[in-house]
Design a protein around this motif. Structure first.
Motif, PDB file in Angstrom:
ATOM      1  N   THR A 268       0.837  -1.201   0.000  1.00 57.52           N
ATOM      2  CA  THR A 268       0.000   0.000   0.000  1.00 57.52           C
ATOM      3  C   THR A 268       0.872   1.252   0.000  1.00 57.52           C
ATOM      4  O   THR A 268       1.989   1.261   0.517  1.00 57.52           O
ATOM      5  CB  THR A 268      -0.906   0.021   1.245  1.00 57.52           C
ATOM      6  N   GLY A 269       0.349   2.305  -0.569  1.00 60.59           N
ATOM      7  CA  GLY A 269       1.044   3.591  -0.561  1.00 60.59           C
ATOM      8  C   GLY A 269       2.100   3.753  -1.636  1.00 60.59           C
ATOM      9  O   GLY A 269       2.735   4.799  -1.712  1.00 60.59           O
ATOM     10  N   LEU A 270       2.319   2.744  -2.470  1.00 57.51           N
ATOM     11  CA  LEU A 270       3.310   2.859  -3.534  1.00 57.51           C
ATOM     12  C   LEU A 270       2.670   3.386  -4.808  1.00 57.51           C
ATOM     13  O   LEU A 270       1.547   3.014  -5.145  1.00 57.51           O
ATOM     14  CB  LEU A 270       3.946   1.493  -3.828  1.00 57.51           C
ATOM     15  N   SER A 271       3.403   4.222  -5.513  1.00 55.35           N
ATOM     16  CA  SER A 271       2.902   4.706  -6.796  1.00 55.35           C
ATOM     17  C   SER A 271       2.979   3.575  -7.815  1.00 55.35           C
ATOM     18  O   SER A 271       3.727   2.605  -7.647  1.00 55.35           O
ATOM     19  CB  SER A 271       3.748   5.886  -7.278  1.00 55.35           C
ATOM     20  N   MET A 272       2.219   3.697  -8.901  1.00 58.04           N
ATOM     21  CA  MET A 272       2.251   2.675  -9.934  1.00 58.04           C
ATOM     22  C   MET A 272       3.620   2.612 -10.611  1.00 58.04           C
ATOM     23  O   MET A 272       4.050   1.549 -11.053  1.00 58.04           O
ATOM     24  CB  MET A 272       1.150   2.917 -10.969  1.00 58.04           C
ATOM     25  N   SER A 273       4.334   3.739 -10.694  1.00 56.58           N
ATOM     26  CA  SER A 273       5.666   3.706 -11.317  1.00 56.58           C
ATOM     27  C   SER A 273       6.623   2.861 -10.493  1.00 56.58           C
ATOM     28  O   SER A 273       7.443   2.116 -11.040  1.00 56.58           O
ATOM     29  CB  SER A 273       6.211   5.135 -11.483  1.00 56.58           C
ATOM     30  N   ILE A 274       6.519   2.938  -9.168  1.00 57.58           N
ATOM     31  CA  ILE A 274       7.364   2.107  -8.300  1.00 57.58           C
ATOM     32  C   ILE A 274       6.956   0.647  -8.419  1.00 57.58           C
ATOM     33  O   ILE A 274       7.801  -0.250  -8.496  1.00 57.58           O
ATOM     34  CB  ILE A 274       7.277   2.579  -6.837  1.00 57.58           C
ATOM     35  N   ARG A 275       5.644   0.388  -8.474  1.00 58.97           N
ATOM     36  CA  ARG A 275       5.184  -0.988  -8.618  1.00 58.97           C
ATOM     37  C   ARG A 275       5.650  -1.579  -9.949  1.00 58.97           C
ATOM     38  O   ARG A 275       6.032  -2.746 -10.016  1.00 58.97           O
ATOM     39  CB  ARG A 275       3.658  -1.047  -8.525  1.00 58.97           C
ATOM     40  N   LYS A 276       5.628  -0.784 -11.004  1.00 61.51           N
ATOM     41  CA  LYS A 276       6.091  -1.256 -12.313  1.00 61.51           C
ATOM     42  C   LYS A 276       7.565  -1.642 -12.231  1.00 61.51           C
ATOM     43  O   LYS A 276       7.970  -2.689 -12.751  1.00 61.51           O
ATOM     44  CB  LYS A 276       5.883  -0.169 -13.371  1.00 61.51           C
ATOM     45  N   ARG A 277       8.382  -0.798 -11.583  1.00 58.17           N
ATOM     46  CA  ARG A 277       9.805  -1.108 -11.445  1.00 58.17           C
ATOM     47  C   ARG A 277      10.004  -2.392 -10.662  1.00 58.17           C
ATOM     48  O   ARG A 277      10.810  -3.246 -11.019  1.00 58.17           O
ATOM     49  CB  ARG A 277      10.534   0.042 -10.745  1.00 58.17           C
ATOM     50  N   GLN A 278       9.251  -2.554  -9.581  1.00 66.25           N
ATOM     51  CA  GLN A 278       9.403  -3.748  -8.749  1.00 66.25           C
ATOM     52  C   GLN A 278       9.019  -5.025  -9.502  1.00 66.25           C
ATOM     53  O   GLN A 278       9.648  -6.071  -9.320  1.00 66.25           O
ATOM     54  CB  GLN A 278       8.577  -3.605  -7.475  1.00 66.25           C
ATOM     55  N   VAL A 279       7.996  -4.937 -10.343  1.00 68.57           N
ATOM     56  CA  VAL A 279       7.608  -6.103 -11.130  1.00 68.57           C
ATOM     57  C   VAL A 279       8.713  -6.474 -12.115  1.00 68.57           C
ATOM     58  O   VAL A 279       9.000  -7.656 -12.339  1.00 68.57           O
ATOM     59  CB  VAL A 279       6.270  -5.864 -11.859  1.00 68.57           C
ATOM     60  N   ARG A 280       9.365  -5.482 -12.706  1.00 65.82           N
ATOM     61  CA  ARG A 280      10.472  -5.755 -13.619  1.00 65.82           C
ATOM     62  C   ARG A 280      11.649  -6.378 -12.870  1.00 65.82           C
ATOM     63  O   ARG A 280      12.292  -7.315 -13.359  1.00 65.82           O
ATOM     64  CB  ARG A 280      10.900  -4.463 -14.322  1.00 65.82           C
ATOM     65  N   GLU A 281      11.950  -5.851 -11.678  1.00 64.78           N
ATOM     66  CA  GLU A 281      13.009  -6.439 -10.852  1.00 64.78           C
ATOM     67  C   GLU A 281      12.666  -7.888 -10.498  1.00 64.78           C
ATOM     68  O   GLU A 281      13.532  -8.771 -10.539  1.00 64.78           O
ATOM     69  CB  GLU A 281      13.190  -5.624  -9.571  1.00 64.78           C
ATOM     70  N   GLN A 282      11.414  -8.102 -10.158  1.00 67.21           N
ATOM     71  CA  GLN A 282      10.961  -9.442  -9.784  1.00 67.21           C
ATOM     72  C   GLN A 282      11.106 -10.410 -10.953  1.00 67.21           C
ATOM     73  O   GLN A 282      11.549 -11.551 -10.776  1.00 67.21           O
ATOM     74  CB  GLN A 282       9.505  -9.377  -9.329  1.00 67.21           C
ATOM     75  N   THR A 283      10.746  -9.971 -12.147  1.00 66.47           N
ATOM     76  CA  THR A 283      10.856 -10.817 -13.335  1.00 66.47           C
ATOM     77  C   THR A 283      12.305 -11.187 -13.611  1.00 66.47           C
ATOM     78  O   THR A 283      12.628 -12.350 -13.890  1.00 66.47           O
ATOM     79  CB  THR A 283      10.247 -10.102 -14.559  1.00 66.47           C
ATOM     80  N   ALA A 284      13.213 -10.199 -13.526  1.00 70.15           N
ATOM     81  CA  ALA A 284      14.638 -10.465 -13.746  1.00 70.15           C
ATOM     82  C   ALA A 284      15.199 -11.369 -12.654  1.00 70.15           C
ATOM     83  O   ALA A 284      15.977 -12.290 -12.936  1.00 70.15           O
ATOM     84  CB  ALA A 284      15.411  -9.142 -13.790  1.00 70.15           C
ATOM     85  N   ALA A 285      14.798 -11.124 -11.407  1.00 64.03           N
ATOM     86  CA  ALA A 285      15.295 -11.937 -10.285  1.00 64.03           C
ATOM     87  C   ALA A 285      14.842 -13.384 -10.424  1.00 64.03           C
ATOM     88  O   ALA A 285      15.604 -14.314 -10.142  1.00 64.03           O
ATOM     89  CB  ALA A 285      14.816 -11.356  -8.963  1.00 64.03           C
ATOM     90  N   LEU A 286      13.601 -13.578 -10.870  1.00 60.50           N
ATOM     91  CA  LEU A 286      13.087 -14.934 -11.026  1.00 60.50           C
ATOM     92  C   LEU A 286      13.906 -15.702 -12.063  1.00 60.50           C
ATOM     93  O   LEU A 286      14.230 -16.883 -11.861  1.00 60.50           O
ATOM     94  CB  LEU A 286      11.618 -14.886 -11.442  1.00 60.50           C
ATOM     95  N   TYR A 287      14.264 -15.040 -13.142  1.00 58.34           N
ATOM     96  CA  TYR A 287      15.073 -15.689 -14.178  1.00 58.34           C
ATOM     97  C   TYR A 287      16.407 -16.164 -13.596  1.00 58.34           C
ATOM     98  O   TYR A 287      16.802 -17.323 -13.777  1.00 58.34           O
ATOM     99  CB  TYR A 287      15.312 -14.724 -15.338  1.00 58.34           C
ATOM    100  N   TYR A 288      17.116 -15.274 -12.883  1.00 59.45           N
ATOM    101  CA  TYR A 288      18.430 -15.640 -12.352  1.00 59.45           C
ATOM    102  C   TYR A 288      18.333 -16.588 -11.159  1.00 59.45           C
ATOM    103  O   TYR A 288      19.244 -17.379 -10.918  1.00 59.45           O
ATOM    104  CB  TYR A 288      19.231 -14.382 -12.003  1.00 59.45           C
ATOM    105  N   TYR A 289      17.225 -16.530 -10.450  1.00 63.29           N
ATOM    106  CA  TYR A 289      17.017 -17.484  -9.348  1.00 63.29           C
ATOM    107  C   TYR A 289      16.885 -18.905  -9.895  1.00 63.29           C
ATOM    108  O   TYR A 289      17.509 -19.843  -9.391  1.00 63.29           O
ATOM    109  CB  TYR A 289      15.775 -17.089  -8.551  1.00 63.29           C
ATOM    110  N   VAL A 290      16.089 -19.066 -10.948  1.00 67.42           N
ATOM    111  CA  VAL A 290      15.916 -20.389 -11.571  1.00 67.42           C
ATOM    112  C   VAL A 290      17.256 -20.876 -12.116  1.00 67.42           C
ATOM    113  O   VAL A 290      17.632 -22.050 -11.975  1.00 67.42           O
ATOM    114  CB  VAL A 290      14.857 -20.322 -12.690  1.00 67.42           C
ATOM    115  N   LEU A 291      18.014 -19.965 -12.726  1.00 66.15           N
ATOM    116  CA  LEU A 291      19.322 -20.305 -13.278  1.00 66.15           C
ATOM    117  C   LEU A 291      20.275 -20.752 -12.156  1.00 66.15           C
ATOM    118  O   LEU A 291      20.977 -21.764 -12.293  1.00 66.15           O
ATOM    119  CB  LEU A 291      19.892 -19.092 -14.011  1.00 66.15           C
ATOM    120  N   ALA A 292      20.278 -20.004 -11.052  1.00 67.25           N
ATOM    121  CA  ALA A 292      21.164 -20.341  -9.926  1.00 67.25           C
ATOM    122  C   ALA A 292      20.816 -21.680  -9.320  1.00 67.25           C
ATOM    123  O   ALA A 292      21.681 -22.474  -8.958  1.00 67.25           O
ATOM    124  CB  ALA A 292      21.098 -19.232  -8.878  1.00 67.25           C
TER     125      ALA A 292
END
Length: 198
Positions: A168-192
């Protein structure tokens, strides 16, 4: 992708192929990991408006339920948890007479609770989901690859499991960035986890 962008489909054809409710705005077929959003364009009658925002490129969609406060049940619950449940969300826009144009495959960025009116003209709480085209998220997540590549498997797991839509309280621009970080992290997590042999 199951559907061709901008192609017109009969709604009856979609349900004949995949099942799901033929009446609801949010249709959840039982035998497929799919969720269909059928945007009828009739939403202003209940005090809210679905559509794309030119400002942030997101599609805002009000949850289902025409009477009283909207809750996270049925189709609303399915949309909220579509990522963790592995369900793909497809948006269709009504052209009238049972014809729908396929718009895009979407991913949930977040949601907010807003005030609107129900079918009895009573004030109520409305769930407003914010979606982004999946291909945009996937393309832009590459910008975070360098940052994620050198993180530990513990850090990657923490970021991959983060749920920005509930923050709660996060702007949509911050949420968009976090989703992109999450997507990239998931890729490297699976790889690791596969010892870089994925």
């Amino acid at each position: 992708m199951l559907f061709e962008k901008n192609k017109v489909y009969r709604r009856s054809f979609i349900h004949d192929q995949y099942g799901g409710s033929r009446q609801r705005g949010i249709s959840t077929p039982n035998k497929h990991k799919l969720i269909f959003i059928f945007d009828s364009g009739m939403d202003q009658e209940f005090g809210y408006k679905n559509g794309w925002s030119e400002e942030d490129g997101l599609f805002y969609y009000s949850g289902e339920g025409q009477e009283g406060n909207q809750t996270f049940s049925f189709g609303n619950k399915a949309l909220l948890h579509h990522i963790e449940n592995g369900e793909d969300v497809y948006l269709f826009e009504s052209l009238g007479k049972g014809n729908y144009r396929f718009v895009d495959q979407l991913v949930l960025i977040g949601y907010d609770i807003q005030f609107g009116i129900d079918k009895h003209q009573n004030q109520r709480e409305v769930i407003v989901f914010a979606f982004e085209p999946l291909h945009v998220v996937q393309e832009e997540s590459h910008e975070y690859a360098t940052t994620m590549r050198y993180k530990s498997i513990v850090e990657l797991e923490r970021i991959a499991n983060r749920d920005p839509k509930r923050a709660t309280g996060l702007s949509m621009s911050i949420r968009k960035r976090q989703v992109r970080e999450q997507t990239a992290a998931l890729y490297y997590y699976v790889l690791a986890r596969a010892n870089n042999h994925c």
